[in-house]
Design a protein around this motif. Structure first.
Motif, PDB file in Angstrom:
ATOM      1  N   HIS A 510       9.654 -16.199   6.550  1.00  8.52           N
ATOM      2  CA  HIS A 510      10.098 -16.486   5.028  1.00  8.52           C
ATOM      3  C   HIS A 510      10.226 -15.277   4.375  1.00  8.52           C
ATOM      4  CE1 HIS A 510       9.192 -17.597   0.732  1.00  8.52           C
ATOM      5  NE2 HIS A 510       9.706 -18.617   0.979  1.00  8.52           N
ATOM      6  N   ALA A 511      11.055 -14.987   3.385  1.00 11.51           N
ATOM      7  CA  ALA A 511      11.305 -13.927   2.688  1.00 11.51           C
ATOM      8  C   ALA A 511       9.924 -13.689   1.624  1.00 11.51           C
ATOM      9  CB  ALA A 511      12.354 -13.768   2.014  1.00 11.51           C
ATOM     10  N   MET A 512       9.558 -12.509   1.828  1.00 12.06           N
ATOM     11  CA  MET A 512       8.419 -12.441   0.914  1.00 12.06           C
ATOM     12  C   MET A 512       8.849 -11.552  -0.420  1.00 12.06           C
ATOM     13  SD  MET A 512       5.825 -13.892   1.908  1.00 12.06           S
ATOM     14  CE  MET A 512       6.383 -15.215   3.059  1.00 12.06           C
ATOM     15  N   THR A 513       8.440 -11.948  -1.593  1.00 13.50           N
ATOM     16  CA  THR A 513       8.807 -11.028  -2.766  1.00 13.50           C
ATOM     17  C   THR A 513       7.625 -10.461  -3.442  1.00 13.50           C
ATOM     18  OG1 THR A 513       9.120 -13.065  -4.189  1.00 13.50           O
ATOM     19  CG2 THR A 513      11.032 -11.975  -3.184  1.00 13.50           C
ATOM     20  N   ASP A 514       6.668 -10.220  -2.717  1.00 10.38           N
ATOM     21  CA  ASP A 514       5.310  -9.867  -3.183  1.00 10.38           C
ATOM     22  C   ASP A 514       5.417  -8.596  -3.844  1.00 10.38           C
ATOM     23  OD1 ASP A 514       4.403 -12.232  -2.220  1.00 10.38           O
ATOM     24  OD2 ASP A 514       3.108 -11.155  -0.436  1.00 10.38           O
ATOM     25  N   VAL A 515       4.768  -8.172  -4.939  1.00  7.86           N
ATOM     26  CA  VAL A 515       4.761  -7.059  -5.480  1.00  7.86           C
ATOM     27  C   VAL A 515       4.304  -5.908  -4.532  1.00  7.86           C
ATOM     28  CG1 VAL A 515       3.819  -5.727  -7.515  1.00  7.86           C
ATOM     29  CG2 VAL A 515       4.375  -8.025  -7.987  1.00  7.86           C
ATOM     30  N   ILE A 516       5.010  -4.839  -4.646  1.00  2.00           N
ATOM     31  CA  ILE A 516       4.876  -4.014  -3.491  1.00  2.00           C
ATOM     32  C   ILE A 516       3.550  -3.122  -3.531  1.00  2.00           C
ATOM     33  CG2 ILE A 516       5.834  -2.033  -4.810  1.00  2.00           C
ATOM     34  CD1 ILE A 516       6.772  -0.586  -2.529  1.00  2.00           C
ATOM     35  N   HIS A 517       2.782  -3.079  -4.967  1.00  2.00           N
ATOM     36  CA  HIS A 517       1.731  -2.331  -5.235  1.00  2.00           C
ATOM     37  C   HIS A 517       0.644  -3.210  -4.723  1.00  2.00           C
ATOM     38  CE1 HIS A 517       4.557  -0.240  -7.708  1.00  2.00           C
ATOM     39  NE2 HIS A 517       4.454  -1.198  -8.476  1.00  2.00           N
ATOM     40  N   LYS A 518       0.546  -4.590  -4.707  1.00  3.97           N
ATOM     41  CA  LYS A 518      -0.236  -5.505  -4.380  1.00  3.97           C
ATOM     42  C   LYS A 518      -0.339  -5.537  -2.618  1.00  3.97           C
ATOM     43  CE  LYS A 518      -1.685  -7.101  -8.207  1.00  3.97           C
ATOM     44  NZ  LYS A 518      -3.067  -6.965  -8.863  1.00  3.97           N
ATOM     45  N   VAL A 519       0.681  -5.572  -2.125  1.00  6.69           N
ATOM     46  CA  VAL A 519       0.944  -5.318  -0.641  1.00  6.69           C
ATOM     47  C   VAL A 519       0.268  -4.231  -0.313  1.00  6.69           C
ATOM     48  CG1 VAL A 519       2.153  -5.410   1.208  1.00  6.69           C
ATOM     49  CG2 VAL A 519       2.939  -6.874  -0.768  1.00  6.69           C
ATOM     50  N   LEU A 520       0.699  -3.041  -0.780  1.00  8.50           N
ATOM     51  CA  LEU A 520       0.036  -1.610  -0.299  1.00  8.50           C
ATOM     52  C   LEU A 520      -1.500  -1.750  -0.775  1.00  8.50           C
ATOM     53  CD1 LEU A 520       3.000   0.906  -1.679  1.00  8.50           C
ATOM     54  CD2 LEU A 520       2.276   0.032   0.503  1.00  8.50           C
ATOM     55  N   ASN A 521      -1.889  -2.245  -1.737  1.00 13.86           N
ATOM     56  CA  ASN A 521      -3.501  -2.296  -2.260  1.00 13.86           C
ATOM     57  C   ASN A 521      -4.135  -2.964  -0.874  1.00 13.86           C
ATOM     58  OD1 ASN A 521      -5.304  -1.325  -3.847  1.00 13.86           O
ATOM     59  ND2 ASN A 521      -5.668  -3.394  -4.642  1.00 13.86           N
ATOM     60  N   ASP A 522      -3.239  -3.964  -0.131  1.00 17.15           N
ATOM     61  CA  ASP A 522      -4.171  -4.798   0.935  1.00 17.15           C
ATOM     62  C   ASP A 522      -3.853  -3.851   2.190  1.00 17.15           C
ATOM     63  OD1 ASP A 522      -4.877  -6.704  -0.917  1.00 17.15           O
ATOM     64  OD2 ASP A 522      -3.034  -7.932  -0.358  1.00 17.15           O
ATOM     65  N   LEU A 523      -2.739  -3.288   2.127  1.00 16.48           N
ATOM     66  CA  LEU A 523      -2.596  -2.431   3.576  1.00 16.48           C
ATOM     67  C   LEU A 523      -3.415  -1.101   3.547  1.00 16.48           C
ATOM     68  CD1 LEU A 523       1.350  -2.698   3.919  1.00 16.48           C
ATOM     69  CD2 LEU A 523      -0.411  -4.066   5.004  1.00 16.48           C
ATOM     70  N   THR A 524      -4.005  -0.835   2.443  1.00 14.90           N
ATOM     71  CA  THR A 524      -4.847   0.281   2.297  1.00 14.90           C
ATOM     72  C   THR A 524      -6.285  -0.008   2.825  1.00 14.90           C
ATOM     73  OG1 THR A 524      -3.544   1.213   0.712  1.00 14.90           O
ATOM     74  CG2 THR A 524      -5.868   2.147   1.020  1.00 14.90           C
ATOM     75  N   ILE A 525      -6.639   0.280   4.015  1.00 16.24           N
ATOM     76  CA  ILE A 525      -8.018  -0.200   4.657  1.00 16.24           C
ATOM     77  C   ILE A 525      -8.992   0.756   4.727  1.00 16.24           C
ATOM     78  CG2 ILE A 525      -7.241  -2.375   5.619  1.00 16.24           C
ATOM     79  CD1 ILE A 525      -6.923   0.855   7.292  1.00 16.24           C
ATOM     80  N   ASP A 526      -8.700   2.015   3.983  1.00 15.11           N
ATOM     81  CA  ASP A 526      -9.705   3.127   4.132  1.00 15.11           C
ATOM     82  C   ASP A 526      -9.912   3.821   2.723  1.00 15.11           C
ATOM     83  OD1 ASP A 526     -11.163   5.447   4.614  1.00 15.11           O
ATOM     84  OD2 ASP A 526      -9.885   5.946   6.482  1.00 15.11           O
ATOM     85  N   ASP A 527     -11.099   4.043   2.168  1.00 14.07           N
ATOM     86  CA  ASP A 527     -11.170   4.499   0.857  1.00 14.07           C
ATOM     87  C   ASP A 527     -11.054   5.918   0.823  1.00 14.07           C
ATOM     88  OD1 ASP A 527     -13.392   4.237   2.556  1.00 14.07           O
ATOM     89  OD2 ASP A 527     -14.603   5.003   1.003  1.00 14.07           O
ATOM     90  N   ARG A 528     -10.550   6.682   1.736  1.00 12.20           N
ATOM     91  CA  ARG A 528     -10.305   7.933   2.055  1.00 12.20           C
ATOM     92  C   ARG A 528      -8.739   8.204   2.614  1.00 12.20           C
ATOM     93  NH1 ARG A 528     -14.263   8.686   6.761  1.00 12.20           N
ATOM     94  NH2 ARG A 528     -12.954   6.683   7.415  1.00 12.20           N
ATOM     95  N   ALA A 529      -7.935   7.150   2.265  1.00 15.78           N
ATOM     96  CA  ALA A 529      -6.648   7.144   2.874  1.00 15.78           C
ATOM     97  C   ALA A 529      -5.730   7.991   1.607  1.00 15.78           C
ATOM     98  CB  ALA A 529      -6.258   6.003   3.064  1.00 15.78           C
ATOM     99  N   ILE A 530      -4.599   8.740   2.073  1.00 13.87           N
ATOM    100  CA  ILE A 530      -3.461   8.892   1.351  1.00 13.87           C
ATOM    101  C   ILE A 530      -2.417   8.112   1.340  1.00 13.87           C
ATOM    102  CG2 ILE A 530      -2.027  10.821   0.755  1.00 13.87           C
ATOM    103  CD1 ILE A 530      -3.986  12.894   1.642  1.00 13.87           C
TER     104      ILE A 530
END
Length: 933
Positions: A510-530
């Protein structure tokens, strides 16, 4: 009808209806037909076809570029005879094609045994920098086999002749001033959001910059001062706030820059921009991509009295006085050697910050990409030859303060640094090349990113990137003809390149239109990431994220790296207790207001805000980090409690798994890899082996802001202050007012809850408010329209499972239907609640908008003119930014609420629970591992 005939018809349409030139060619089939007409010496279209082939074909890795390179090779080898294109001219054309198939052809020729072509091909190759592994592997293999031409090319690369043989920048650059606007200039002025669909068509998009009148004035200045470059200025403000927006810089360059290549249309570089308060950090990065110049003019300064004290007006704001004039039409001279700005012989201001050694290299090379790739190419060649690369490029500034601890951002940069020579940890101000962990591309800049990837001849994502995502949120509101034409093409390109895409080109999920920042916030799985993302609101609550232009996103995708100075930090802590009727959005607004009151100026601008957030989970903490873009901060970092961070990572892991379950993972199993990295990070924290990110006690900050929660006793609103007599103080995000200021009688025409500033808790607040009103009044009636756009489909699914969606649906006058999405943007609103598709909606302003002249109460981040609202002939449009409960209540009442009405409306509703850290972290400086590469 042939493709060429269709192209001619399109040309006529563009010329007659839009006043445009032919659109540049990127199609294999069209260019093949054009080449066939060139070979046919009697063809009636031969002359035009030659012109299209030479001057109107896009370079890089476009499919047309491959056909063009192959034909030029045939001409060079004598396999094709075109009188107008000699072998020498064919080599020149190849030299302007910037890698990909052109480099492949040049290598074929250079490494052949044909002495008539290998040396000329080698000379062209020596000027090229966009080489990838497949290209360098061929060179190295040929060198090891004893090929003398390969050795000659490698020696040139090792000496960086592709850079050293370029002319130096002019010592004196004359500019003629053009005041584009007074006050902060949003990139919406340079590249309006409502014209996002045309960004990849550079000439068409260029017509939307500022106004047609402004474009005519710029052309008039150029005619009057042919020896000078037009410098666009933000008078009494900052240039380029709100967004990095490569299209904004492209537009400025199109009107006031210079053509990058005579054989590539509408790709201009080297614009000159300036502001009284300089250039917004993310916009300045974009200027560097084009080799442009960004000046901090300081032409208005704070007025002081006889005792040296700042003079203030009746509002307590500093009174400014003019240090020197830059009125439109003033001819000035930039001395790049002295790094000063002159009016004739009069020195006006030091502009050395615009001419650091690194920025001068960008200007000399025609943009930052060429320098980044050039450095990698030099290192490769030196290693292949077994020699040490000579010091050609300006050495990176490496600043180490003995005995000084590290801030959070300094720790992240040190952890991710590559190619560093220092053995001690680096501090703010150091120039660092860093590994990028997560990359995001959004849909209204994505086509530009794909063009940039093609231009730098990239075909696959760097294997060092942990994860990358292409969103569909900015075009989620309306599935119109523009979206239907652009989005599938974008998703197909990015999916093939290696990103996780919101839309599956094969239609499996299914086509997702989720807000990019919310997705990136979830894809960031390390507090030391860039994290690098194609939007200014790339501000994750884990790691450190930087909003970037489409070109920097492309560079991060292609190389897995980014280069920037380590930013200074401002530490934000909290004291006191948050009142139960307050929302965390009010704390965010109060942070800005209290900072301005404490310091008298914006100490956040251009710096990282290190916020000690304590117990807030990542979704809620994102409300703070997201807003930091409007505080003009470069980025933000959250310092969380251990348990809070672990819980946030568990939530992120679960959401990534949902994406996997929906079928969104790719062949490389990127999402599955992120789940494993999340599990590893959680285990490190729980075991104590690698504690959560925290600064050292001995870290040094530019400033420290302490937010007093006790004094936040009523909802806060960010007001565009559209009627301020001082134009420069309108639309700045710095006017923060309490709800009582409006006296409960300011008419509200539309409410909007959505964008990246809200989360599931906001949807639950709306549901409970509706239940409360229904219980009190028997039903809910709206006196103003209320538009609700949940950020993600996950939230919708969870609300449905938990029952909150039922009450929302009950009072919805419109509810989105993915099986039948809207194909036309709404222009009028009824006094009902609209449940819109997850995505950006009104916040973006490129599809849906409020009616002209509306006063909108919104949870959005944007209050700029022309974004959510526009002016009518009778009234200025206003976008007032506030918390979810204020927005909802304003639409029920049709006006701003009183504080008493507000308290009654939220009574019994659990708003954001927030408790600041009870004690300071105690962290000792630990050794930092530097990764060389």
């Amino acid at each position: 009808m042939s493709l060429y005939s269709e192209y001619l018809a399109e040309i006529e349409t563009r010329k007659n209806e839009l006043g445009l030139h032919p659109k540049p060619i990127d199609s294999t089939d069209l260019l093949s037909e054009i080449i066939a007409q060139i070979k046919d010496t009697g063809n009636e279209h031969r002359e035009a076809s030659l012109n299209f082939f030479i001057y109107n074909t896009l370079p890089g890795t476009t499919s047309a570029a491959g056909v063009k390179a192959k034909f030029l090779k045939e001409i060079i080898l004598g396999e094709a005879d075109v009188a107008e294109i000699t072998p020498e001219f064919a080599f020149e054309l190849l030299s302007h094609m910037k890698g990909g198939p052109s480099v492949e052809v040049l290598l074929d020729l250079a490494l052949s045994g044909d002495d008539t072509v290998n040396k000329p091909a080698a000379e062209v190759l020596k000027t090229q920098v966009f080489l990838y592994e497949a290209d360098t592997d061929r060179l190295e293999a040929a060198y090891k086999d004893g090929n003398a031409i390969a050795k000659d090319i490698l020696e040139s690369y090792a000496a960086a002749e592709f850079f050293t043989k370029l002319p130096d920048i002019d010592e004196k650059i004359d500019v003629v001033t053009y005041i584009a606007a007074e006050g902060d200039i949003s990139t919406d002025l340079l590249s309006p959001g409502n014209q996002a669909h045309s960004r990849s068509d550079r000439e068409l998009h260029g017509q939307c910059m500022i106004t047609p009148e402004a474009q005519a004035e710029i052309k008039d200045l150029q005619a009057k001062h042919p020896y000078a470059k037009v410098m666009l200025i933000a008078e009494k403000g900052t240039m380029g706030v709100g967004s990095s927006r490569m299209s904004g810089v492209n537009n400025v360059a199109l009107w006031a820059g210079k053509q990058a290549s005579p054989y590539v249309p509408f790709v201009n570089i080297a614009p000159v921009v300036a502001g009284t308060n300089g250039i917004s950090p993310i916009f300045l990065t974009t200027v560097g991509v084009t080799g442009g110049i960004g000046l901090d003019l300081k032409n208005w300064v704070k007025k002081t009295d006889a005792d040296g004290n700042t003079v203030t007006d009746e509002n307590g704001d500093a009174v400014l006085e003019q240090a020197y004039s830059v009125e439109t039409g003033t001819v000035l001279t930039i001395n790049t050697k002295e790094k000063k700005l002159y009016n004739g012989d009069q020195e006006l201001v030091d502009v050395s910050a615009a001419f650091t050694p690194q920025k001068v290299e960008f200007m000399k090379a025609g943009g930052s990409y060429a320098v980044v790739f050039g450095k990698k190419l030099q290192n490769f060649a030196a290693e292949a030859l077994g020699v040490e690369a000579p010091a050609v490029f300006a050495p990176s500034k490496e600043i180490c303060h003995e005995g000084q601890g590290l801030t959070a951002v300094e720790k992240i940069f040190n952890r991710n640094a590559v190619g560093v020579t220092a053995t001690d940890p680096l501090h703010a101000g150091s120039d660092v090349r860093v590994k990028v962990n997560i990359v995001g591309s959004q849909d209204t800049t994505g086509l530009m990113t794909s063009q940039e990837l093609e231009a730098m001849a990239a075909t696959v994502i760097s294997p060092s990137v942990d994860g990358a995502y292409q969103s569909g949120c900015h075009t989620a509101s309306v599935w119109d003809k523009k979206a239907q034409a652009n989005i599938p093409r974008l998703m197909a390109f990015m999916n093939k390149f290696g990103l996780i895409t919101a839309r599956d080109p094969k239609g499996v999920y299914h086509a997702m239109t989720d807000v990019i920042h919310k997705v990136l916030n979830d894809l960031t799985i390390d507090d030391r990431a860039i994290i690098i993302g194609g939007d200014s609101h790339t501000r994750m609550s884990k790691g450190v994220a930087f909003g970037a232009d489409s070109g920097t996103v492309a560079l991060a995708l292609a190389t897995g790296e980014a280069t920037m100075p380590i930013p200074e930090s401002v530490k934000v802590t909290f004291k006191g207790h948050m009142k139960e009727y307050m929302d965390f959005r009010d704390v965010v607004h109060a942070t800005q207001a209290q900072m301005l009151k404490q310091f008298g100026e914006n100490v956040f601008q251009g710096r990282v805000i290190e916020v000690h957030i304590g117990t807030l989970l990542s979704d809620q903490a994102f409300t703070f980090t997201d807003w930091t873009a409007e505080m003009k901060a470069k980025a933000s970092i959250c310092i969380s409690n251990d348990e809070t961070l672990v819980e946030s990572l568990e939530i992120a892991k679960g959401r990534i798994q949902i994406m996997i379950d929906k079928g969104m993972d790719n062949a490389a199993q990127t999402l599955a890899g992120l789940v494993k990295l999340a599990e590893k990070r959680i285990a490190e924290i729980q075991s104590g082996d690698v504690p959560p990110l925290a600064p050292d006690n001995s870290a040094e900050y530019y400033a420290e802001v302490v937010v007093d929660l006790d004094v936040i006793d009523e909802p806060m609103i960010a007001d565009p202050d559209v009627n301020n007599e001082d134009v420069s103080k309108r639309y700045t995000h710095d006017t923060i007012r309490p709800i009582s200021y409006y006296g409960g009688n300011t008419k509200v025409d539309l409410g909007f809850v959505g964008s990246c500033m809200v989360h599931k808790g906001d949807m639950q607040i709306i549901a409970q408010m509706l239940r409360n009103i229904e219980a009190a009044n028997g039903s809910v009636e709206f006196k103003a329209p209320l538009v609700i756009a949940p950020p993600t489909y996950n939230i919708v699914d969870e609300l449905k499972a938990e029952g909150d969606w039922d009450i929302l649906s009950k009072y919805a006058g419109f509810q989105f239907d993915d099986d039948n999405p809207k194909q036309d943007a709404r222009t009028k609103y009824d006094n009902v609640m609209y449940l819109e598709r997850p995505g950006c909606n009104l916040c973006m302003g490129n599809q849906e908008k409020a009616e002209k002249g509306d006063t909108v109460m919104a949870t959005s981040t944007r209050l700029f003119q022309g974004r959510v609202v526009e002016d009518s002939d009778e009234k200025k449009g206003e976008s007032l930014l506030s918390s979810t409960p204020v927005v909802v209540l304003s639409t029920v009442l049709g006006r701003t609420p009183t504080i008493e009405e507000y308290k009654a409306a939220v009574n019994g509703i659990n708003l954001t629970d927030f408790e600041p850290p009870k004690e300071e972290l105690t962290v000792e400086a630990a050794p930092i591992k530097i990764v060389n590469g």
